[in-house]
Design a protein around this motif. Structure first.
Motif, PDB file in Angstrom:
ATOM      1  N   GLU A  49       0.827  -1.198   0.000  1.00  0.00           N
ATOM      2  CA  GLU A  49       0.000   0.000   0.000  1.00  0.00           C
ATOM      3  C   GLU A  49       0.865   1.252   0.000  1.00  0.00           C
ATOM      4  O   GLU A  49       1.994   1.243   0.492  1.00  0.00           O
ATOM      5  CB  GLU A  49      -0.919   0.046   1.239  1.00  0.00           C
ATOM      6  CG  GLU A  49      -1.845  -1.130   1.410  1.00  0.00           C
ATOM      7  CD  GLU A  49      -1.263  -2.187   2.322  1.00  0.00           C
ATOM      8  OE1 GLU A  49      -2.036  -2.960   2.916  1.00  0.00           O
ATOM      9  OE2 GLU A  49      -0.016  -2.238   2.445  1.00  0.00           O
ATOM     10  N   ARG A  88      -5.798   9.526  -1.779  1.00  0.00           N
ATOM     11  CA  ARG A  88      -5.934   8.375  -2.657  1.00  0.00           C
ATOM     12  C   ARG A  88      -4.918   7.325  -2.234  1.00  0.00           C
ATOM     13  O   ARG A  88      -3.706   7.546  -2.314  1.00  0.00           O
ATOM     14  CB  ARG A  88      -5.676   8.761  -4.098  1.00  0.00           C
ATOM     15  CG  ARG A  88      -5.925   7.626  -5.090  1.00  0.00           C
ATOM     16  CD  ARG A  88      -5.263   7.925  -6.407  1.00  0.00           C
ATOM     17  NE  ARG A  88      -5.799   7.151  -7.510  1.00  0.00           N
ATOM     18  CZ  ARG A  88      -5.169   6.950  -8.649  1.00  0.00           C
ATOM     19  NH1 ARG A  88      -3.976   7.491  -8.841  1.00  0.00           N
ATOM     20  NH2 ARG A  88      -5.712   6.249  -9.614  1.00  0.00           N
ATOM     21  N   SER A 143      -3.182   3.654  -2.815  1.00  0.00           N
ATOM     22  CA  SER A 143      -2.887   2.717  -3.890  1.00  0.00           C
ATOM     23  C   SER A 143      -2.383   1.414  -3.306  1.00  0.00           C
ATOM     24  O   SER A 143      -1.759   1.394  -2.248  1.00  0.00           O
ATOM     25  CB  SER A 143      -1.819   3.290  -4.827  1.00  0.00           C
ATOM     26  OG  SER A 143      -2.258   4.492  -5.422  1.00  0.00           O
ATOM     27  N   ARG A 149      -9.993  -0.622  -9.640  1.00  0.00           N
ATOM     28  CA  ARG A 149      -8.829  -1.477  -9.895  1.00  0.00           C
ATOM     29  C   ARG A 149      -8.428  -1.370 -11.354  1.00  0.00           C
ATOM     30  O   ARG A 149      -9.261  -1.104 -12.228  1.00  0.00           O
ATOM     31  CB  ARG A 149      -9.125  -2.930  -9.520  1.00  0.00           C
ATOM     32  CG  ARG A 149     -10.188  -3.609 -10.360  1.00  0.00           C
ATOM     33  CD  ARG A 149     -10.572  -4.964  -9.776  1.00  0.00           C
ATOM     34  NE  ARG A 149      -9.467  -5.911  -9.798  1.00  0.00           N
ATOM     35  CZ  ARG A 149      -9.444  -7.038  -9.080  1.00  0.00           C
ATOM     36  NH1 ARG A 149     -10.460  -7.334  -8.275  1.00  0.00           N
ATOM     37  NH2 ARG A 149      -8.415  -7.850  -9.161  1.00  0.00           N
ATOM     38  N   MET A 169      -3.163  -2.985  -9.926  1.00  0.00           N
ATOM     39  CA  MET A 169      -3.311  -1.934  -8.922  1.00  0.00           C
ATOM     40  C   MET A 169      -4.757  -1.876  -8.436  1.00  0.00           C
ATOM     41  O   MET A 169      -5.702  -2.121  -9.203  1.00  0.00           O
ATOM     42  CB  MET A 169      -2.931  -0.575  -9.503  1.00  0.00           C
ATOM     43  CG  MET A 169      -1.490  -0.433  -9.910  1.00  0.00           C
ATOM     44  SD  MET A 169      -0.359  -0.388  -8.493  1.00  0.00           S
ATOM     45  CE  MET A 169      -0.855   1.143  -7.715  1.00  0.00           C
ATOM     46  N   TYR A 200      -7.184   0.890  -6.006  1.00  0.00           N
ATOM     47  CA  TYR A 200      -7.163   2.245  -5.463  1.00  0.00           C
ATOM     48  C   TYR A 200      -8.347   2.459  -4.515  1.00  0.00           C
ATOM     49  O   TYR A 200      -9.422   1.888  -4.704  1.00  0.00           O
ATOM     50  CB  TYR A 200      -7.242   3.273  -6.595  1.00  0.00           C
ATOM     51  CG  TYR A 200      -6.185   3.095  -7.644  1.00  0.00           C
ATOM     52  CD1 TYR A 200      -6.470   2.436  -8.840  1.00  0.00           C
ATOM     53  CD2 TYR A 200      -4.893   3.578  -7.448  1.00  0.00           C
ATOM     54  CE1 TYR A 200      -5.503   2.264  -9.810  1.00  0.00           C
ATOM     55  CE2 TYR A 200      -3.915   3.419  -8.419  1.00  0.00           C
ATOM     56  CZ  TYR A 200      -4.227   2.757  -9.591  1.00  0.00           C
ATOM     57  OH  TYR A 200      -3.260   2.579 -10.550  1.00  0.00           O
TER      58      TYR A 200
END
Length: 122
Positions: free
Chosen positions: A6, A19, A21, A72, A78, A80
């Motif tokens: 993360e 945000r 990730s 995603r 990834m 988010y």
């Protein structure tokens, strides 16, 4: 085996946005359900949001509905978590997790990241 990392945590004032990730590596990513959980010291880990492997199914905890969005990108491996209108009660360590089946309970998730701290000041 899936490894999750993360990023994006930090400190923000109430009403602000962050945000988060989550970068995945290892086995095929797009077969996993992805979720975000959070935990405050002394309390149990709490479900925040989940997204199905195609991105069509999404669930949110009542406490974050209308403020948080999960998405995603399977090509980039990834996930988010877009957080807006943050409140002091959103302060926690946020974890990214992967599961074989869709769920909102932490025991259903097999792989976990190390977590990223989010602090919201009033």
């Amino acid at each position: 085996q899936v490894q999750l990392v993360e990023s994006g945590g930090g400190s923000v004032q109430a009403g602000g946005s962050l945000r988060l990730s989550c970068a995945a590596s290892g086995r095929i990513f797009d077969t996993y359900v992805m979720g975000w959980f959070r935990q405050v010291p002394g309390k149990e880990r709490e479900f925040v949001a989940a997204i199905g492997w195609r991105g069509y199914c999404r669930n949110f905890a009542d406490s974050v509905k209308g403020r948080f969005t999960i998405s995603r990108d399977n090509d980039k491996k990834m996930v988010y978590l877009e957080m807006s209108n943050l409140k002091p009660e959103d302060t926690a360590v946020y974890f990214c997790a992967a599961a074989d089946r869709y769920g909102t309970v932490d025991v259903e998730y097999r792989y976990w990241g190390q977590g990223t701290q989010v602090t919201v000041s009033s």
